[in-house]
Design a protein around this motif. Structure first.
Motif, PDB file in Angstrom:
ATOM      1  N   THR A 149       0.823  -1.193   0.000  1.00  0.00           N
ATOM      2  CA  THR A 149       0.000   0.000   0.000  1.00  0.00           C
ATOM      3  C   THR A 149       0.866   1.256   0.000  1.00  0.00           C
ATOM      4  O   THR A 149       2.084   1.190   0.196  1.00  0.00           O
ATOM      5  CB  THR A 149      -0.929   0.054   1.228  1.00  0.00           C
ATOM      6  N   ASP A 150       0.207   2.394  -0.194  1.00  0.00           N
ATOM      7  CA  ASP A 150       0.908   3.678  -0.108  1.00  0.00           C
ATOM      8  C   ASP A 150       0.933   4.191   1.328  1.00  0.00           C
ATOM      9  O   ASP A 150       1.260   5.345   1.579  1.00  0.00           O
ATOM     10  CB  ASP A 150       0.246   4.720  -1.020  1.00  0.00           C
ATOM     11  N   SER A 151       0.567   3.319   2.284  1.00  0.00           N
ATOM     12  CA  SER A 151       0.451   3.646   3.711  1.00  0.00           C
ATOM     13  C   SER A 151      -0.704   4.593   3.990  1.00  0.00           C
ATOM     14  O   SER A 151      -0.802   5.166   5.078  1.00  0.00           O
ATOM     15  CB  SER A 151       1.758   4.243   4.257  1.00  0.00           C
ATOM     16  N   GLU A 152      -1.571   4.765   3.008  1.00  0.00           N
ATOM     17  CA  GLU A 152      -2.761   5.604   3.194  1.00  0.00           C
ATOM     18  C   GLU A 152      -4.003   4.774   2.867  1.00  0.00           C
ATOM     19  O   GLU A 152      -4.522   4.107   3.752  1.00  0.00           O
ATOM     20  CB  GLU A 152      -2.639   6.862   2.330  1.00  0.00           C
ATOM     21  N   ALA A 153      -4.443   4.752   1.634  1.00  0.00           N
ATOM     22  CA  ALA A 153      -5.684   4.035   1.337  1.00  0.00           C
ATOM     23  C   ALA A 153      -5.682   3.315  -0.003  1.00  0.00           C
ATOM     24  O   ALA A 153      -6.731   2.891  -0.471  1.00  0.00           O
ATOM     25  CB  ALA A 153      -6.864   5.006   1.380  1.00  0.00           C
ATOM     26  N   PHE A 154      -4.505   3.149  -0.622  1.00  0.00           N
ATOM     27  CA  PHE A 154      -4.463   2.558  -1.954  1.00  0.00           C
ATOM     28  C   PHE A 154      -3.368   1.504  -2.072  1.00  0.00           C
ATOM     29  O   PHE A 154      -2.326   1.591  -1.420  1.00  0.00           O
ATOM     30  CB  PHE A 154      -4.223   3.638  -3.012  1.00  0.00           C
ATOM     31  N   LEU A 155      -3.617   0.500  -2.924  1.00  0.00           N
ATOM     32  CA  LEU A 155      -2.573  -0.416  -3.350  1.00  0.00           C
ATOM     33  C   LEU A 155      -1.729   0.280  -4.409  1.00  0.00           C
ATOM     34  O   LEU A 155      -2.248   1.072  -5.216  1.00  0.00           O
ATOM     35  CB  LEU A 155      -3.173  -1.685  -3.947  1.00  0.00           C
ATOM     36  N   VAL A 156      -0.436  -0.017  -4.428  1.00  0.00           N
ATOM     37  CA  VAL A 156       0.453   0.567  -5.429  1.00  0.00           C
ATOM     38  C   VAL A 156       1.194  -0.545  -6.157  1.00  0.00           C
ATOM     39  O   VAL A 156       1.479  -1.599  -5.580  1.00  0.00           O
ATOM     40  CB  VAL A 156       1.458   1.551  -4.795  1.00  0.00           C
ATOM     41  N   SER A 157       1.509  -0.302  -7.415  1.00  0.00           N
ATOM     42  CA  SER A 157       2.221  -1.300  -8.210  1.00  0.00           C
ATOM     43  C   SER A 157       3.719  -1.268  -7.962  1.00  0.00           C
ATOM     44  O   SER A 157       4.422  -2.213  -8.314  1.00  0.00           O
ATOM     45  CB  SER A 157       1.934  -1.104  -9.702  1.00  0.00           C
ATOM     46  N   GLU A 158       4.214  -0.187  -7.356  1.00  0.00           N
ATOM     47  CA  GLU A 158       5.605  -0.141  -6.916  1.00  0.00           C
ATOM     48  C   GLU A 158       5.667   0.593  -5.576  1.00  0.00           C
ATOM     49  O   GLU A 158       4.818   1.445  -5.291  1.00  0.00           O
ATOM     50  CB  GLU A 158       6.500   0.555  -7.948  1.00  0.00           C
ATOM     51  N   PRO A 159       6.627   0.234  -4.717  1.00  0.00           N
ATOM     52  CA  PRO A 159       6.710   0.877  -3.403  1.00  0.00           C
ATOM     53  C   PRO A 159       6.903   2.389  -3.529  1.00  0.00           C
ATOM     54  O   PRO A 159       7.540   2.881  -4.466  1.00  0.00           O
ATOM     55  CB  PRO A 159       7.945   0.223  -2.770  1.00  0.00           C
ATOM     56  N   VAL A 160       6.349   3.102  -2.563  1.00  0.00           N
ATOM     57  CA  VAL A 160       6.467   4.558  -2.533  1.00  0.00           C
ATOM     58  C   VAL A 160       7.715   4.937  -1.734  1.00  0.00           C
ATOM     59  O   VAL A 160       7.909   4.459  -0.620  1.00  0.00           O
ATOM     60  CB  VAL A 160       5.223   5.193  -1.889  1.00  0.00           C
ATOM     61  N   PRO A 161       8.582   5.812  -2.267  1.00  0.00           N
ATOM     62  CA  PRO A 161       9.780   6.232  -1.522  1.00  0.00           C
ATOM     63  C   PRO A 161       9.418   6.909  -0.203  1.00  0.00           C
ATOM     64  O   PRO A 161       8.347   7.506  -0.065  1.00  0.00           O
ATOM     65  CB  PRO A 161      10.454   7.222  -2.487  1.00  0.00           C
ATOM     66  N   LEU A 162      10.326   6.820   0.760  1.00  0.00           N
ATOM     67  CA  LEU A 162      10.115   7.443   2.068  1.00  0.00           C
ATOM     68  C   LEU A 162      10.362   8.942   2.015  1.00  0.00           C
ATOM     69  O   LEU A 162      11.161   9.427   1.218  1.00  0.00           O
ATOM     70  CB  LEU A 162      11.071   6.824   3.100  1.00  0.00           C
ATOM     71  N   GLY A 163       9.689   9.676   2.895  1.00  0.00           N
ATOM     72  CA  GLY A 163       9.937  11.103   3.032  1.00  0.00           C
ATOM     73  C   GLY A 163       9.211  11.936   1.991  1.00  0.00           C
ATOM     74  O   GLY A 163       8.350  11.440   1.250  1.00  0.00           O
ATOM     75  N   PRO A 164       9.547  13.226   1.920  1.00  0.00           N
ATOM     76  CA  PRO A 164       8.919  14.118   0.929  1.00  0.00           C
ATOM     77  C   PRO A 164       9.048  13.555  -0.479  1.00  0.00           C
ATOM     78  O   PRO A 164      10.129  13.128  -0.890  1.00  0.00           O
ATOM     79  CB  PRO A 164       9.715  15.423   1.093  1.00  0.00           C
ATOM     80  N   ARG A 165       7.942  13.556  -1.223  1.00  0.00           N
ATOM     81  CA  ARG A 165       7.906  12.875  -2.513  1.00  0.00           C
ATOM     82  C   ARG A 165       8.304  13.753  -3.691  1.00  0.00           C
ATOM     83  O   ARG A 165       8.575  13.243  -4.781  1.00  0.00           O
ATOM     84  CB  ARG A 165       6.508  12.294  -2.752  1.00  0.00           C
ATOM     85  N   GLY A 166       8.330  15.083  -3.498  1.00  0.00           N
ATOM     86  CA  GLY A 166       8.682  15.952  -4.619  1.00  0.00           C
ATOM     87  C   GLY A 166       7.737  15.738  -5.786  1.00  0.00           C
ATOM     88  O   GLY A 166       6.515  15.796  -5.638  1.00  0.00           O
ATOM     89  N   GLU A 167       8.288  15.433  -6.941  1.00  0.00           N
ATOM     90  CA  GLU A 167       7.480  15.225  -8.137  1.00  0.00           C
ATOM     91  C   GLU A 167       7.026  13.779  -8.303  1.00  0.00           C
ATOM     92  O   GLU A 167       6.311  13.459  -9.254  1.00  0.00           O
ATOM     93  CB  GLU A 167       8.264  15.676  -9.377  1.00  0.00           C
ATOM     94  N   TYR A 168       7.425  12.923  -7.401  1.00  0.00           N
ATOM     95  CA  TYR A 168       7.047  11.514  -7.530  1.00  0.00           C
ATOM     96  C   TYR A 168       5.546  11.328  -7.342  1.00  0.00           C
ATOM     97  O   TYR A 168       4.952  11.844  -6.396  1.00  0.00           O
ATOM     98  CB  TYR A 168       7.788  10.649  -6.506  1.00  0.00           C
ATOM     99  N   LYS A 169       4.944  10.579  -8.236  1.00  0.00           N
ATOM    100  CA  LYS A 169       3.517  10.266  -8.166  1.00  0.00           C
ATOM    101  C   LYS A 169       3.347   8.765  -7.946  1.00  0.00           C
ATOM    102  O   LYS A 169       3.815   7.968  -8.763  1.00  0.00           O
ATOM    103  CB  LYS A 169       2.799  10.671  -9.465  1.00  0.00           C
TER     104      LYS A 169
END
Length: 267
Positions: free
Chosen positions: A52-72
């Motif tokens: 998950t994105d640690s919020e409410a959605f499944l993700v196809s790739e792990p989300v980086p830690l910390g401020p995401r900047g332009e990462y979606k």
């Protein structure tokens, strides 16, 4: 600035092995190193893991830690709290948590230190650990391997169940308990040993570079077994280090261990 491999990076790689060959389960790494371990597992040897994105959605790739900047985040489905619990109760989850105490039976404590009625210190409470520990796979993360964490007797308050027979009443389904790895700053342990009653016991699976079995035993409050193929915890590869850097661009892993020491312990 140094390119030396750190102990945190070694532990991330060791943690990632907990999810190898798990199949399509929800991988939940709680706190920095376990989360990066789960991310590394999905991006290397176990792409079938759910995350998950640690919020409410499944993700196809792990989300980086910390401020995401332009990462979606790459969303692929809705994962409400209710659906997370469906995975929990159905045994389709493997979580790695960081308890305050662990005993020889794999019982864990993250509630209080001392007598429950008059504790010396109060922590988180049991949270969801009673249900989690009896319904799905669990591994553990301990950044400071010492006798206060690996206690001599039973944990002060049993927050998460383990393999102690006396804690189980007649007819209770003990076979649902599935404890896998314990990753510490000294070694990797598992539950492939035998305790004095013949049940599952904690044993050392691998030693981190420069660490001896005697050092691990001295830092543990109960006798440890040794795996038959006891060896050295593998160092991260260049590919793994690159993934860790991508998943942790702000180097949050460096703050987990005091002074962020090298992976190989000095003699």
């Amino acid at each position: 600035m140094t390119n030396e491999v750190t102990l945190a990076e070694l532990m991330i790689v060791a943690a990632s092995e907990a999810w190898r060959d798990n199949g399509e389960v929800l991988a939940s790494g709680i706190t920095t190193i376990p989360r990066l371990g789960a991310s590394l597992a999905k991006l290397t040897h176990s792409p079938e893991l759910l995350m998950t994105d640690s919020e409410a959605f499944l993700v196809s790739e792990p989300v980086p830690l910390g401020p995401r900047g332009e990462y979606k985040p790459k969303y692929e489905g809705y994962m409400s709290f209710e659906r997370v619990f469906e995975c929990v109760w159905g045994g389709k989850r493997h979580a790695m948590i960081g308890p305050t105490q662990i005993d020889r039976w794999g019982q864990t404590n993250l509630s209080v230190i001392g007598d429950y009625a008059r504790p010396k210190a109060a922590m988180l409470g049991v949270r969801g650990l009673p249900g989690n520990s009896i319904n799905h796979i669990n591994s553990l993360f301990v950044p400071g391997h010492n006798p206060r964490a690996f206690v001599a007797g039973e944990v002060d308050m049993v927050s998460g169940v383990g393999y102690k027979p006396e804690r189980w009443g007649p007819g209770m389904r003990r076979d649902f308990v599935d404890m896998r790895l314990i990753v510490t700053d000294l070694c990797v342990l598992d539950f492939g040993g035998k305790d004095k009653e013949g049940g599952k016991g904690v044993r050392v699976k691998s030693l981190h570079p420069g660490v001896t079995f005697e050092q691990v035993q001295a830092a543990t409050g109960f006798p440890l077994g040794q795996a038959g193929n006891l060896g050295e915890t593998p160092m991260p590869t260049a590919e793994q280090l690159a993934i860790i850097q991508r998943m942790d661009p702000h180097n949050l892993r460096a703050a987990v261990l005091k002074n962020n020491p090298p992976a190989r312990k000095a003699a």
